[in-house]
Design an enzyme around this catalytic site. Sequence first.
Site, PDB file in Angstrom:
ATOM      1  N   ASP A  30      -6.958  -6.550  -6.598  1.00  0.00           N
ATOM      2  CA  ASP A  30      -5.736  -6.605  -7.414  1.00  0.00           C
ATOM      3  C   ASP A  30      -4.658  -7.421  -6.720  1.00  0.00           C
ATOM      4  O   ASP A  30      -3.930  -8.191  -7.350  1.00  0.00           O
ATOM      5  CB  ASP A  30      -5.206  -5.185  -7.657  1.00  0.00           C
ATOM      6  CG  ASP A  30      -6.054  -4.423  -8.654  1.00  0.00           C
ATOM      7  OD1 ASP A  30      -6.997  -5.029  -9.198  1.00  0.00           O
ATOM      8  OD2 ASP A  30      -5.770  -3.238  -8.880  1.00  0.00           O
ATOM      9  N   GLU A  31      -4.547  -7.223  -5.402  1.00  0.00           N
ATOM     10  CA  GLU A  31      -3.507  -7.913  -4.628  1.00  0.00           C
ATOM     11  C   GLU A  31      -3.714  -9.425  -4.678  1.00  0.00           C
ATOM     12  O   GLU A  31      -2.763 -10.190  -4.848  1.00  0.00           O
ATOM     13  CB  GLU A  31      -3.535  -7.396  -3.187  1.00  0.00           C
ATOM     14  CG  GLU A  31      -2.398  -7.868  -2.317  1.00  0.00           C
ATOM     15  CD  GLU A  31      -2.748  -9.087  -1.483  1.00  0.00           C
ATOM     16  OE1 GLU A  31      -1.829  -9.711  -0.933  1.00  0.00           O
ATOM     17  OE2 GLU A  31      -3.947  -9.410  -1.400  1.00  0.00           O
ATOM     18  N   ASP A  34      -2.881 -10.586  -8.331  1.00  0.00           N
ATOM     19  CA  ASP A  34      -1.428 -10.569  -8.553  1.00  0.00           C
ATOM     20  C   ASP A  34      -0.748 -11.750  -7.864  1.00  0.00           C
ATOM     21  O   ASP A  34       0.155 -12.380  -8.425  1.00  0.00           O
ATOM     22  CB  ASP A  34      -0.826  -9.261  -8.034  1.00  0.00           C
ATOM     23  CG  ASP A  34      -1.170  -8.067  -8.911  1.00  0.00           C
ATOM     24  OD1 ASP A  34      -1.566  -8.287 -10.071  1.00  0.00           O
ATOM     25  OD2 ASP A  34      -1.054  -6.927  -8.421  1.00  0.00           O
ATOM     26  N   SER A  79       0.785  -5.736 -22.550  1.00  0.00           N
ATOM     27  CA  SER A  79       0.752  -5.513 -21.107  1.00  0.00           C
ATOM     28  C   SER A  79       2.190  -5.289 -20.636  1.00  0.00           C
ATOM     29  O   SER A  79       3.130  -5.392 -21.426  1.00  0.00           O
ATOM     30  CB  SER A  79       0.168  -6.725 -20.385  1.00  0.00           C
ATOM     31  OG  SER A  79      -1.185  -6.888 -20.715  1.00  0.00           O
ATOM     32  N   LYS A 107       2.479   5.210 -13.057  1.00  0.00           N
ATOM     33  CA  LYS A 107       1.562   4.239 -13.667  1.00  0.00           C
ATOM     34  C   LYS A 107       0.175   4.537 -13.112  1.00  0.00           C
ATOM     35  O   LYS A 107      -0.134   4.180 -11.974  1.00  0.00           O
ATOM     36  CB  LYS A 107       1.977   2.806 -13.345  1.00  0.00           C
ATOM     37  CG  LYS A 107       1.074   1.769 -14.005  1.00  0.00           C
ATOM     38  CD  LYS A 107       1.491   0.351 -13.654  1.00  0.00           C
ATOM     39  CE  LYS A 107       0.573  -0.667 -14.304  1.00  0.00           C
ATOM     40  NZ  LYS A 107      -0.841  -0.520 -13.892  1.00  0.00           N
ATOM     41  N   CYS A 395     -30.122   0.606  22.262  1.00  0.00           N
ATOM     42  CA  CYS A 395     -28.804   1.241  22.258  1.00  0.00           C
ATOM     43  C   CYS A 395     -27.772   0.281  22.833  1.00  0.00           C
ATOM     44  O   CYS A 395     -27.987  -0.289  23.915  1.00  0.00           O
ATOM     45  CB  CYS A 395     -28.842   2.527  23.076  1.00  0.00           C
ATOM     46  SG  CYS A 395     -27.212   3.298  23.276  1.00  0.00           S
ATOM     47  N   CYS A 411     -30.075   6.986  19.324  1.00  0.00           N
ATOM     48  CA  CYS A 411     -30.353   6.853  20.756  1.00  0.00           C
ATOM     49  C   CYS A 411     -30.824   8.222  21.237  1.00  0.00           C
ATOM     50  O   CYS A 411     -30.133   9.227  21.049  1.00  0.00           O
ATOM     51  CB  CYS A 411     -29.092   6.429  21.511  1.00  0.00           C
ATOM     52  SG  CYS A 411     -29.289   6.474  23.308  1.00  0.00           S
TER      53      CYS A 411
END
Length: 647
Positions: A30-31, A34, A79, A107, A395, A411
């Site tokens: 989303d970031e 946007d 929107s 929201k 390991c 391990c």
Amino acid sequence: MKKEEYLEKVALANLWMRAYYEKDEPLASDEEYDALIRELRAFEEQNKDEISKDSPTQKIAPTIQSEFKKIAHLKRMWSMEDVFDESEFRAWAKRAKCEKNFFIEPKFDGASLNLLYENGKLVSGATRGDGEVGEDITLNVFEIENIPKNIAYKERIEIRGEVVILKDDFEKINEKRALLNQSLFANPRNAASGSLRQLDTSITKERNLKFYPWGLGENTLNFTKHSEVMQFIRELGFLKDDFVRLCVNLDEVLKAYDELLALREKKPMMMDGMVVRIDDLALCEELGYTVKFPKFMAAFKFPALEKTTRLIGVNLQVGRSGVITPVAVLEPVNLDGVVVKSATLHNFDEIARLDVKINDFVSVIRSGDVIPKITKVFKERREGLEMEISRPKLCPTCQSELLDEGTLIKCQNIDCEDRLVNSIIHFVSKKCLNIDGLGENIVELLYKHKKITTLESIFHLKFNDFEGLEGFKEKKINNLLNAIEQARECELFRFITALGIEHIGEVAAKKLSLSFGKEWHKQSFEAYANLEGFGEQMALSLCEFTRVNRTRIDEFYKLLNLKIEKLEIKSDGVIFGKTFVITGTLSRSRDEFKALIEKLGGKVSGSVSKKTDYVLFGEEAGSKLIKAKELEIKCIDESAFNELVKE
């Protein structure tokens, strides 16, 4: 930005938008999306004659393409304009020419839904779609329990809101999908959207969706304020969120934003911001709409908790049981004020399920104190430089050969340094021996200087072992030695928990302590398996551990003065035999309430079901309280609980 670059970004934004709306398979966080839209808007504000008609800023969503029939909304579903900080919010209010009387509410991060009622009956349900036409998902809407199928209003009316999945339910859905080897939902919003668009209605029903109304479409009502509209909707039987405000000025809106942001982690459903709407409906009508947004409302967005970054490597960690955990190394990214450089990958089955590779773009989410995790891999953005993450053979700490059991890689070297250090850290932790002052960093320091090398060596520490170590002065040394002495008097169940036996946690340790006392480690498989709540796996784990460590446990008894708490159960009270669930913040710890309930013959469960008798709730109770009310389980606050206990 030049015109050519602008058009390229328009094409990219449309690609991301189609993937999000049509396939429920985002190609960006989303970031990221946007930020891209804001770049487009910035160019368009300066170059109004060059705005592309294909720009996402000029339309709501792509044309619908699905197996569902189309259904036209009686009134358009709009929107909202996004604002991201105080200055953008004040600029929006200035454009709206309004500085007083705002209706605000959370929201929710879900899927928008339009419900049509005629003559008091629900006749259809549709997704937002492109704002004019949505998908007809009426059959699925009838499977959402908290949507009234009949209302006490006979005129034609469209009621609109958000469909969400509670956080707890989201985790359960993904757990089930993982067991079935199905792809996981990236977030609750995608899960809600996907659940609404199922061709099999039984799937929608089992997802436990919730509907929260936020407004109206077509209607013949004559209210003058939006707050009156929302009160009317709720009186029809729709769910109301606890956080709804009427703010008289901009400063009150900003204060409410801070309050809601502080509740973000405690809310049972995901929120990505706060809706701010002018309450005066006449003013709303006067302001009207842009091409895409109403001018009278805005989404005041929260800082992103999910962002896109690149996975640049994998580190391997060795736990106290020897299990190897892969940890993703990330290009640093700021998530809600915290710089995130790593995320858990859980195990190598999870790596295979995600099909994640080094140099992949990934979506990372951080929630509260939870370790950041990768929710999605953007495979479509691969550039040919990606590398497979191979399963380790040795390991990373002691270089001994690893045992590959499929899901888990272990391990087996009991002298492996990381295993020993993590075992000691667990042994002294709060839920185990609770040695105050002996935290993770101190344990690592003492191990590095060979002052402690085993669990037993903790109780042989002397004053001179600390002399010369950085940060240790006389008072601190004496406090730590006193805490170690006090730990010798711990309860037996804490000691059993501290040993870190596979599948044996605090509850099982209490059962062992109460059932067998100090002879708990000398019992048969049948004796363990017959305990309430125990099974074959737990019994096998106990038998194997005690076979190897029986003598060692007896030696521990010489170092410790272990206490066995006798649980005197009152069998004639109103609580006897009743099952409780505790949720929210109370005046005392949950452990204290749990101990009291058990002493009075009750049981405490971690989840709400039809078998639950009471839900004891405190402040900011979440999804458990909501579910209890839906199941009509008796919900009591602390005051009512205290009265119940007195009876």
